[in-house]
Design an enzyme around this catalytic site. Structure first.
Site, PDB file in Angstrom:
ATOM      1  N   LYS A   1       3.320   1.430  -3.894  1.00 17.44           N
ATOM      2  CA  LYS A   1       2.695   0.647  -4.971  1.00 17.44           C
ATOM      3  C   LYS A   1       3.446   0.713  -6.312  1.00 17.44           C
ATOM      4  CE  LYS A   1      -2.174   0.305  -3.667  1.00 17.44           C
ATOM      5  NZ  LYS A   1      -3.543   0.508  -4.202  1.00 17.44           N
TER       6      LYS A   1
ATOM      7  N   ASN B   1      -0.292  -4.052  -6.038  1.00 14.18           N
ATOM      8  CA  ASN B   1      -0.843  -4.053  -4.669  1.00 14.18           C
ATOM      9  C   ASN B   1      -0.765  -5.438  -4.019  1.00 14.18           C
ATOM     10  OD1 ASN B   1      -2.973  -5.481  -5.816  1.00 14.18           O
ATOM     11  ND2 ASN B   1      -4.545  -4.332  -4.735  1.00 14.18           N
TER      12      ASN B   1
ATOM     13  N   TYR C   1     -14.780   5.619   0.816  1.00 17.36           N
ATOM     14  CA  TYR C   1     -15.648   4.856   1.722  1.00 17.36           C
ATOM     15  C   TYR C   1     -15.712   5.446   3.134  1.00 17.36           C
ATOM     16  CZ  TYR C   1     -11.217   2.752   3.058  1.00 17.36           C
ATOM     17  OH  TYR C   1      -9.920   2.569   3.475  1.00 17.36           O
TER      18      TYR C   1
ATOM     19  N   ASP D   1      -6.820  -4.262  -7.812  1.00 20.00           N
ATOM     20  CA  ASP D   1      -7.740  -3.125  -7.640  1.00 20.00           C
ATOM     21  C   ASP D   1      -8.809  -3.077  -8.738  1.00 20.00           C
ATOM     22  OD1 ASP D   1      -6.671  -2.120  -5.279  1.00 20.00           O
ATOM     23  OD2 ASP D   1      -5.214  -0.858  -6.312  1.00 20.00           O
TER      24      ASP D   1
ATOM     25  N   THR E   1       0.836  -1.199   0.000  1.00 25.60           N
ATOM     26  CA  THR E   1       0.000   0.000   0.000  1.00 25.60           C
ATOM     27  C   THR E   1       0.868   1.244   0.000  1.00 25.60           C
ATOM     28  OG1 THR E   1      -1.939   1.033   1.013  1.00 25.60           O
ATOM     29  CG2 THR E   1      -0.369   0.033   2.531  1.00 25.60           C
TER      30      THR E   1
ATOM     31  N   GLY F   1      -3.931   7.623  -9.642  1.00 22.01           N
ATOM     32  CA  GLY F   1      -3.630   6.197  -9.558  1.00 22.01           C
ATOM     33  C   GLY F   1      -4.880   5.335  -9.489  1.00 22.01           C
TER      34      GLY F   1
HETATM   35  P1  ATR Z   1      -4.993   8.338  -6.103  1.00 20.22           P
HETATM   36  O1  ATR Z   1      -3.846   7.370  -6.240  1.00 20.22           O
HETATM   37  O2  ATR Z   1      -5.771   8.162  -4.820  1.00 20.22           O
HETATM   38  O3  ATR Z   1      -5.891   8.343  -7.301  1.00 20.22           O
HETATM   39  P2  ATR Z   1      -3.665  10.729  -7.006  1.00 20.22           P
HETATM   40  O4  ATR Z   1      -2.915   9.933  -8.010  1.00 20.22           O
HETATM   41  O5  ATR Z   1      -2.962  11.783  -6.225  1.00 20.22           O
HETATM   42  O6  ATR Z   1      -4.323   9.773  -5.914  1.00 20.22           O
HETATM   43  O7  ATR Z   1      -4.944  11.363  -7.730  1.00 20.22           O
HETATM   44  C1  ATR Z   1      -5.850  12.203  -7.076  1.00 20.22           C
HETATM   45  C2  ATR Z   1      -6.987  12.581  -8.028  1.00 20.22           C
HETATM   46  O8  ATR Z   1      -7.885  13.442  -7.333  1.00 20.22           O
HETATM   47  C3  ATR Z   1      -6.527  13.338  -9.255  1.00 20.22           C
HETATM   48  O9  ATR Z   1      -7.402  13.068 -10.324  1.00 20.22           O
HETATM   49  C4  ATR Z   1      -6.663  14.794  -8.786  1.00 20.22           C
HETATM   50  O10 ATR Z   1      -6.773  15.732  -9.823  1.00 20.22           O
HETATM   51  P3  ATR Z   1      -5.419  16.399 -10.441  1.00 20.22           P
HETATM   52  O11 ATR Z   1      -4.847  15.382 -11.386  1.00 20.22           O
HETATM   53  O12 ATR Z   1      -5.905  17.611 -11.119  1.00 20.22           O
HETATM   54  O13 ATR Z   1      -4.525  16.687  -9.263  1.00 20.22           O
HETATM   55  C5  ATR Z   1      -7.956  14.701  -8.030  1.00 20.22           C
HETATM   56  N1  ATR Z   1      -8.104  15.795  -7.083  1.00 20.22           N
HETATM   57  C6  ATR Z   1      -7.520  15.932  -5.882  1.00 20.22           C
HETATM   58  N2  ATR Z   1      -7.900  17.086  -5.290  1.00 20.22           N
HETATM   59  C7  ATR Z   1      -8.748  17.702  -6.162  1.00 20.22           C
HETATM   60  C8  ATR Z   1      -9.512  18.919  -6.135  1.00 20.22           C
HETATM   61  N3  ATR Z   1      -9.461  19.754  -5.086  1.00 20.22           N
HETATM   62  N4  ATR Z   1     -10.282  19.206  -7.209  1.00 20.22           N
HETATM   63  C9  ATR Z   1     -10.346  18.376  -8.268  1.00 20.22           C
HETATM   64  N5  ATR Z   1      -9.667  17.202  -8.354  1.00 20.22           N
HETATM   65  C10 ATR Z   1      -8.883  16.868  -7.309  1.00 20.22           C
END
Ligand code: ATR
Length: 281
Positions: A71, A92, A224, A108, A67, A136
């Site tokens: 990953k 994962n 969740y 996943d 995790t 991701g």
């Molecule tokens: P994870 O592995 O949990 O998907 P991540 O790779 O950091 O985490 O991706 C987070 C996602 O949430 C992305 O799509 C991000 O958008 P950006 O690519 O523009 O950063 C989105 N996200 C996070 N905070 C956001 C916000 N305040 N408004 C819109 N999208 C957001």
């Protein structure tokens, strides 16, 4: 059941790892099936990841879950990456072979799709899916949807270039759309999925008006905590079938449990209640 000296061993590698529900979930299934096994939390600092992972076969581990934040960085440490994990770009689950080699996989996409399938409300080939986010989690969701036979994925992300990059990588089924047009992505869709952290406890809300979404479209949030996000509450209020994110967490654990402990466990109401009670603690 207390493990014996011959217990099968598995665990979860993360940093930190104390938040992980996986030891409770696997422990629940080990008890349910009367398996002589143990599944333990393994707090491994990024500087120690290589040594820790390579030591697993020598310690007798059948494998581990991986995790945050490992990953991706665990991938070059594995001897083999299965094609699905390669496409998702993250591992994962690691399974140790009898020869001590380590195969990295990713459950996943399976967990995401199985959660929707178990709801009984979703027909993958029935129409377009609107997916919010391109991080991701979205990679696993998109791979799951493509492999399930969804004809089109409308991918909306705040940073549009990330959505475009995913469309370039995953092929013509994915259509990147700008954040400002996210409500247009709902028009005629049969599935809406939030893959961002928006709506999670302590995070900003996902601002999305559902007016354009057909009333029979399935709405799923991979968040969740809370179990019923504002998105799911709004969807439920207008009559859409909703699927919460807990099921993805539970279903993704099933293939790993089977690989290490030899039984494919079920996600039923009792499993959900057990983990929900744990989340409430
Ligand atoms: P994870 O592995 O949990 O998907 P991540 O790779 O950091 O985490 O991706 C987070 C996602 O949430 C992305 O799509 C991000 O958008 P950006 O690519 O523009 O950063 C989105 N996200 C996070 N905070 C956001 C916000 N305040 N408004 C819109 N999208 C957001």
């Amino acid at each position: 059941m207390t493990p014996s000296g011959a217990a099968r061993l598995a665990g979860v590698v993360g940093w930190p790892v104390a938040h992980s529900r996986s030891p409770r979930l696997h422990g629940f299934w080990l008890d349910r099936h009367g398996i002589d096994g143990a599944y333990v939390p393994l707090a491994v600092h990024p500087d120690n990841l290589d040594r820790a992972i390579r030591a697993l076969p020598a310690l007798g581990f059948r494998g581990v879950n991986v995790t945050v934040p490992h990953k991706r960085t665990v991938m070059p440490i594995c001897d083999r990456i299965d094609p699905l994990a390669d496409r998702i770009g993250a591992v994962n689950t690691i399974v140790a072979g009898v020869d001590g080699s380590l195969t990295g996989s990713n459950t996943d996409a399976f967990g995401f799709v199985e959660n929707l399938r178990q709801s009984g409300e979703w027909n993958p080939a029935g129409g377009s899916a609107a997916v919010i986010g391109a991080g991701g989690a979205a990679r696993a969701v998109c791979v799951g949807l493509i492999d399930a036979g969804v004809p089109e994925i409308r991918l909306v992300n705040r940073t549009e270039n990330r959505a475009r990059a995913l469309a370039d990588e995953f092929g013509p089924k994915i259509h990147a759309m700008p954040w400002a047009r996210r409500e247009d992505s709902l028009d005629g869709a049969t599935l809406l999925v939030n893959t961002t952290s928006l709506g999670m406890t302590g995070q900003p809300a996902l601002e999305l008006t559902l007016d354009a979404l057909p009333a029979d479209a399935v709405v799923n949030d991979i968040v969740y905590a809370p179990l019923e996000t504002d998105l799911l509450a709004a969807a439920r209020a207008r009559g859409n079938p909703v699927v919460d994110g807990l099921g993805m967490l539970l279903h993704q654990a099933r293939p790993a449990f089977e690989a290490w402990f030899g039984v494919m466990p079920a996600v039923d109401d009792e499993t959900r209640r057990f983990i929900l009670a744990d989340l409430g603690k």
